[in-house]
Design a protein around this motif. Structure first.
Motif: not given
Length: 317
Positions: A261-266, A273-278, A300-312, A315-316
């Motif tokens: 599927g396609d990514p939903v959000k920007d 580099t940002a991914f390694k920080r996540i 691990a998947a939930e922790a990465i997803d949670r940190c990804w949301k925080r990073a997004a 960034a906003k």
């Protein structure tokens, strides 16, 4: 958003999510009311068997109106699921889409491991052979409704594949050569199948071509989620995309091909580099390189997803 909803709150949240979603996909056993605002391009899977129409569990006249509005209607006798997919959010619970005043409970979640599975589940149900056309619905409208309180069951259960629920980190790269004519035929058939499943007219889907005889090819299934590390062949920056659902898996003579599927959000796509920080923020210390293939634990998947949301969100701001 991850929380439990009760009774009428289910439909309050469902309507709100439906309004903000580009498409709505529902697999709900019995339907007598449109409680989310379905419209053209949406998918509704229900039990519209003669028995359920006759008993009044599903309303044929409602199906006729929705079909006229452009909603794809599918009937799966014996369906008992109550799931709804609104973009990045899914609602899973006990409530039929009716005027019942029963005490109901449901969970709403934006966890990709759940939404990917729900997307695959609905796609398995919404096949060309289950879709109701105008004449089919017109015939159902002619059935006399006799409410007798009985329900019974189907003679044959609808076969279902086991859904994936695993998140993978997968390093991908631009192909050196374009697909051959034989490969393009396989790709064309797969994309036509996806359009039928998702009531779509897309002319292209992203896919990952993978060699056979390895862990990803053997164990990754429809409904799994892929975090894709994409590396360009020439100039260009490497980037990583979060939570891509595996919509379809097809084995070809030479390759295994995953349609995603396609990514939903920007914010779903970040730099390397940002991914390694996540990963660091999530406490994931296992080495991840551009060509890694790793199966994540659910924690691990939930922790990465949670940190990804925080990073997004950061960034906003």
């Amino acid at each position: 958003m991850n929380r439990v909803l009760l009774s009428e709150e289910i439909w309050t949240v469902a309507r709100k999510l439906a309004q903000g979603s580009p498409v709505r996909k529902l697999a709900i056993a019995y339907v007598t009311e449109d409680r989310v605002g379905l419209r053209k391009g949406d998918i509704l899977v229900c039990d519209a068997s003669d028995r359920m129409i006759r008993m009044g569990q599903t309303d044929a006249k409602l199906l006729k109106r929705l079909h006229k509005d452009g909603v794809a209607i599918h009937s799966v006798p014996g369906l008992h699921a109550k799931v709804m997919l609104f973009g990045k959010h899914a609602i899973v619970g006990s409530a039929n889409m009716s005027g019942s005043r029963l005490t109901e409970a449901a969970a709403v979640t934006d966890r990709t491991v759940i939404t990917s599975g729900i997307a695959s589940f609905i796609a398995q149900l919404a096949k060309p052979e289950t879709e109701l056309e105008g004449p089919d619905i017109a015939r159902l409208c002619g059935i006399e409704v006799i409410r007798n309180g009985g329900r019974g069951g189907p003679k044959k259960l609808h076969p279902m594949k086991r859904l994936g629920s695993t998140t993978w980190i997968v390093g991908t790269h631009e192909l050196v050569r374009d697909p051959s004519a034989a490969e393009r035929k396989h790709i064309g058939r797969a994309m036509a199948d996806l359009n039928r499943r998702h009531a779509s007219t897309k002319d292209d889907y992203d896919w990952i071509q993978w060699s056979k005889g390895n862990k990803l090819a053997d164990e990754c299934r429809e409904g799994d989620t892929i975090i894709s590390i994409w590396s360009p062949r020439k100039k260009g920056r490497r980037h990583v995309t979060r939570g891509l659902p595996v919509l379809l898996k097809r084995n070809e003579p030479q390759f295994c091909r995953f349609y995603i599927g396609d990514p939903v959000k920007d914010g779903d796509t970040v730099s390397w580099t940002a991914f390694k920080r996540i990963l660091s923020a999530a406490g994931y210390h296992k080495y991840v390189g551009p060509h890694s293939v790793q199966m994540l634990t659910s924690d691990a998947a939930e922790a990465i997803d949670r940190c990804w949301k925080r990073a997004a969100r950061k960034a906003k701001s």
